[in-house]
Every structure is written in structure tokens, then in C-alpha cells.
Enzyme design. Structure first.
Site, PDB file in Angstrom:
ATOM      1  N   LYS A  61      -0.415  -0.919   8.171  1.00  0.00           N
ATOM      2  CA  LYS A  61      -1.582  -0.222   7.603  1.00  0.00           C
ATOM      3  C   LYS A  61      -2.414   0.424   8.716  1.00  0.00           C
ATOM      4  O   LYS A  61      -2.627  -0.183   9.773  1.00  0.00           O
ATOM      5  CB  LYS A  61      -2.427  -1.240   6.835  1.00  0.00           C
ATOM      6  CG  LYS A  61      -3.604  -0.643   6.074  1.00  0.00           C
ATOM      7  CD  LYS A  61      -4.289  -1.717   5.240  1.00  0.00           C
ATOM      8  CE  LYS A  61      -5.429  -1.168   4.410  1.00  0.00           C
ATOM      9  NZ  LYS A  61      -6.062  -2.195   3.563  1.00  0.00           N
ATOM     10  N   SER A  98      -6.531  -0.992  -1.286  1.00  0.00           N
ATOM     11  CA  SER A  98      -6.450   0.053  -0.290  1.00  0.00           C
ATOM     12  C   SER A  98      -5.123   0.109   0.455  1.00  0.00           C
ATOM     13  O   SER A  98      -4.765   1.153   0.993  1.00  0.00           O
ATOM     14  CB  SER A  98      -7.589  -0.114   0.709  1.00  0.00           C
ATOM     15  OG  SER A  98      -7.462  -1.338   1.409  1.00  0.00           O
ATOM     16  N   SER A 155      -6.888  -5.868  -1.659  1.00  0.00           N
ATOM     17  CA  SER A 155      -6.165  -4.674  -1.208  1.00  0.00           C
ATOM     18  C   SER A 155      -4.680  -4.830  -0.964  1.00  0.00           C
ATOM     19  O   SER A 155      -3.973  -3.831  -0.879  1.00  0.00           O
ATOM     20  CB  SER A 155      -6.807  -4.121   0.057  1.00  0.00           C
ATOM     21  OG  SER A 155      -7.848  -3.260  -0.309  1.00  0.00           O
TER      22      SER A 155
HETATM   23  N1  GLN Z   1     -10.974  -2.534  -3.861  1.00  0.00           N
HETATM   24  C1  GLN Z   1     -11.788  -3.402  -3.091  1.00  0.00           C
HETATM   25  C2  GLN Z   1     -12.902  -2.619  -2.445  1.00  0.00           C
HETATM   26  O1  GLN Z   1     -12.898  -1.441  -2.563  1.00  0.00           O
HETATM   27  C3  GLN Z   1     -10.959  -4.146  -2.095  1.00  0.00           C
HETATM   28  C4  GLN Z   1     -10.736  -3.495  -0.797  1.00  0.00           C
HETATM   29  C5  GLN Z   1      -9.948  -4.285   0.183  1.00  0.00           C
HETATM   30  O2  GLN Z   1      -9.456  -5.369  -0.128  1.00  0.00           O
HETATM   31  N2  GLN Z   1      -9.868  -3.771   1.390  1.00  0.00           N
HETATM   32  O3  GLN Z   1     -13.762  -3.166  -1.828  1.00  0.00           O
END
Ligand code: GLN
Length: 468
Positions: free
Chosen positions: A78, A153, A177
């Protein structure tokens, strides 16, 4: 030609060991697949420049009998996890050409074991989002249905695994994410107990929530990658000592709690697949019960107060002076506001503003402090649940992967995707998302999420391996 679709780490290891194919041949097959698919799916932002070098090292390890299970394994990384000398831009304009000056601890560990990182994968900007639509470099499409998002994400990392552009990959999980996109694309995503894995070298989003997390098609592969990643690290003072993993936690039959009231809010077709999956667990002899867990429904509210607060302080370092692309203004103030104003996308700026607000004098008591108190209360509630049950089970997300663009401009729609996943990060417990089947109407994957008590990571692997 190597058939990538059904490969596992162990199969690859055997083939490389017996000489059925070489590391070079394996990596070239993946690179060819990337060439064919990545343009459409937009999962890799960049391929790394040291692949050839790494291939040679891995082959040498096999030739001299020093290979580990991870040697020669092609992985995605990532764009938020640093790899020295390579562009690691968090899918943000503000770091567009930024090359990491050191590698994350997990990257070092895996490279030492012979892993070949192929490239940097797309994410919502600085990991803020659940669709990759917040990436400055375009959305990652879902390989199951390219009209839909891969999720986020860590959508890029999930997509490269689901579409055979890497065998396994690393993402991060701050509020879901790794698990949410895994559910949307039909693969496995695992978030360890907070502190299991060093966060050193992962760009901080919410430091008290973040964990680097592996994804693969099978739970066995996720477990193998995880075993090479975790462990205490002197560069991360929140990392846990190795002793905590020595306890024997396996059981024949498990007790599983379903917070039915919360689950009932999911889409009908998601619930159908989910409850079919529950039937399988019951048939296998596990005990499944509905439970009411008070304040579980507040998880999302706690998360979306504390996360912007931590985001606002963690992103302060990106000012174009110390890191990132600088946009010159007439004086220091305008340089600063131009750099951050144009460098960050809308969602990151929204969180910085919300976070600054909930931390500011007069509002900190009302929002931030209150959310911190509730975080502790939720942990106590969960502790009680785990005295009677081994796992809490929910769908991973209340819906299937949304169509690209369908969530519009209202951020709440996207935040609601996280209703089941944030709990694990708020409390710091481990959780895994596994494929639970396809929906009847759309034929899209649904994920089931198991959450376990603190440091019971291995129990999650065990229960999932027992599902037939
Ligand atoms: N969707 C969640 C957020 O936007 C989780 C993001 C993540 O785990 N990096 O905060």
C-alpha cells in the site's frame, strides 16, 4: 505458463524449491498480468525499480538452501507503507513524487525473508475513505465488477490479490481498510491486535488505531504473512512483546455472539448471504447466539470524533517545508496555506477541520474527551462479552461494493460503510474478514467478520480454517 489463479504460498514454495519454475519466471508471469490488467483496474500506482535485484536475491536464497516460506513471493505494498528509495505517496498530491528515505519495519522483515515487493498500491488519500475514490490518482475498480469500487482504503492491495497481480499484499487498517475492501472483492483481510505489528514506516493516520495488515486469497496465506510481520520493534513503543503469542488458544468448538440488532440494519441480500454463512458455522458444531451489546452502536460516532482529532495532528507535518510538494506564495503564510490547500484533497481537509474543531478549547470536553470516555466504556463492554464468547460475528460491511460515483458528495454515506469494522480499531482487538458467499441478485461477494478478544489473533485463523 504458470496458472496464477490457484497459487498459494506453500504451492509456490514447493515449485520454486523443486525447480518447476524459477523466481524470474514467476515474477515475469505476474508482471505480464499487471501489464494486461492494471490499466483498467488502477490498482498499482507504480512498480518498484528494484524488482530485478530482488529476484536475484530470492533465487540465490533458494540455490543456497536459505529460502524461507516467503522467499520469492510477489507482494503488493500500500502506498502508505514506506519502502526505501521508492515513491510512497499515500495517493496524495502533496507527496506526489516523494521517495521514502527508509523502509518500514515490516518491509525490512519481509525483504529479509526474500519477499519481492512489486509495486505501490492505490489507496484513499492518506488512507481516509472506504472506496479509493478519495485517491488523488483515480479510483481502483473492483475486479469482480468493474463498474463498482474495490473498496478502501487499501483497495489497491486488495485488488492486486483478487486479480492475481500479486500473490499477497500489505495494507493498513485504521477503521476497516483491509477488511472492507477484502469483503467487497471476495478475499481475506486481517487486522491484528493493536500493537501486534510495528507501525514504524506506515504513515500515521490515527496512531492509536492504525495497524499494518495482510491480505491474501486464503486464510493460510494471511497467517503465514502475518507470522513474518508481527513482533516487538524498538521503533514502535506500542508494539507488543513476543511472549503474548505463545499461548495455546485453539478449541474444537467455539462460542460466537451476533449483535443481531446492529446486523439487522444491513441490506437484505447481504443479510441473506451472512445468515447462510452462520448456518454453516452451526452445522460445524459451533454455538451461535444473538446478543445485545450496549453502546456497540456508538462505535462509529466515537471513531469519527477521535479519528479526525488524530488526523489533524498527524497531518500537520505535511507543509511543503519538511515533507511534500511546496507551492510558493508571497510569504510564509500564503506558502503554507497554498501548499496544504492545494496539496490535500477534500476528505483530508474535512478531517483536519473537524479534528481541529473537536480538539479546540471549549469543544474538547464536549466531543473529544467524551469520545475517549466512551472508547473506554466500549472496551469494558467487549471485555464482558469475551468472557462468555470467543468471537463476535457480523457482516464486514452492511452493503455490497457500491457503484463508482454512486455515493455522491455526502461523506456520511461512505462513513456508514464502516459501521461493523471500526469497533475492532476503537477497542484494539483483532478481526478478520472472510468471504461468506455471493449475493443472489448481483452476484457480488459478501464478507463475514469475526472479532476476537485482545491477543487472540491465532484463534481467528483457527476458526476460519475450520469452516468448510
Ligand atoms: N473507512 C474508514 C475511514 O475512512 C477506515 C479507513 C482506514 O481503515 N484507513 O476512516
Amino acid at each position: 505458463m504458470i496458472d496464477l489463479e490457484n497459487l498459494t504460498i506453500k504451492k509456490v514454495h514447493e515449485s520454486l524449491k523443486s525447480g518447476e519454475y524459477t523466481v524470474r519466471e514467476l515474477v515475469d508471469t505476474y508482471l505480464k498480468n499487471i501489464e494486461e490488467k492494471n490499466k483498467e483496474l488502477n490498482a498499482y500506482l507504480y512498480l518498484f525499480t528494484d524488482i530485478d535485484e530482488r529476484v536475484k536475491i530470492a533465487q540465490k536464497m533458494f540455490d543456497s538452501n536459505e529460502a524461507t516460506l516467503m522467499t520469492g513471493i510477489p507482494m503488493g505494498l500500500k502506498a502508505i507503507i514506506a519502502k526505501k528509495g521508492q515513491i510512497t505517496n499515500a495517493s496524495s498530491k502533496i507527496l506526489e513524487n516523494y521517495k521514502a528515505t527508509y523502509s518500514a519495519t515490516v518491509v525490512e522483515k519481509l525483504e529479509k525473508a526474500g519477499v519481492i515487493f512489486l509495486g505501490s498500491t492505490n489507496t484513499d488519500e492518506f488512507a481516509m475513505g472506504g472506496s479509493t475514490e478519495n485517491s488523488a490518482f483515480g479510483v481502483t475498480k473492483n475486479p469482480v465488477d468493474t463498474e463498482r469500487v474495490a473498496g478502501g482504503s487499501s483497495g489497491g492491495s486488495i485488488c492486486v490479490v483478487a486479480s492475481d497481480m500479486a500473490l499477497v499484499a500489505l495494507g493498513t487498517d485504521t477503521g476497516g481498510s483491509i477488511r472492507e475492501p477484502a469483503a467487497f472483492c471476495g478475499v481475506v483481510g486481517f487486522k491484528p491486535t493493536y500493537g501486534a505489528t510495528s507501525r514504524y514506516g506506515a504513515y500515521s493516520m490515527g496512531s492509536s488505531f492504525d495497524q499494518i495488515s495482510p491480505t491474501a486469497k486464503t486464510v493460510e496465506d494471511v497467517e503465514i504473512v502475518n507470522s513474518f510481520m508481527r513482533g516487538e520493534d524498538k521503533y514502535d513503543m506500542t508494539s507488543l512483546p513476543d511472549e503474548v503469542w505463545k499461548q495455546n488458544v485453539k478449541k474444537e468448538k467455539y462460542k460466537i455472539a451476533i449483535p443481531k440488532i446492529l446486523v439487522d440494519g444491513s441490506d437484505e441480500d447481504v443479510k441473506k448471504s451472512f445468515y447462510n454463512f452462520v448456518e454453516k458455522l452451526k452445522k460445524a458444531g459451533h454455538e451461535v447466539e444473538d446478543v445485545e451489546i450496549s453502546i456497540l452502536d456508538l462505535g462509529l460516532a466515537i471513531y469519527y470524533i477521535l479519528i479526525p482529532a488524530e488526523v489533524s495532528s498527524n497531518t500537520a507535518r505535511y507543509d511543503g517545508l519538511r515533507y511534500g510538494t511546496k507551492i510558493d506564495g508571497d510569504d510564509l503564510w500564503s506558502t503554507y496555506t497554498k501548499t496544504r490547500g492545494q496539496g490535500f484533497g477534500a476528505e483530508v481537509k474535512r478531517r483536519i477541520m473537524l479534528g481541529t474543531y473537536v480538539l479546540s478549547a471549549g469543544y474538547a470536553d464536549k466531543y473529544y474527551e467524551k469520545a475517549l470516555t466512551l472508547r473506554e466504556q466500549l472496551k469494558l463492554e467487549l471485555k464482558k462479552v469475551f468472557e462468555s464468547y470467543d468471537f463476535i460475528l457480523t457482516p464486514t460491511a452492511p452493503v455490497i461494493a457500491p457503484k463508482i460515483g454512486s455515493m455522491g458528495d455526502d461523506p456520511m454515506t461512505e462513513y456508514l460503510l464502516d459501521v461493523f469494522t471500526v469497533t475492532a480499531n476503537v477497542a484494539g482487538i483483532p478481526a478478520i474478514s472472510v468471504p461468506a458467499g455471493l449475493t443472489e441478485n448481483e452476484n457480488m461477494p459478501v464478507g463475514a467478520q469475526f472479532m476476537a478478544g485482545w491477543e487472540k489473533d491465532d484463534q481467528l485463523f483457527d476458526v476460519v480454517k475450520k469452516i468448510k
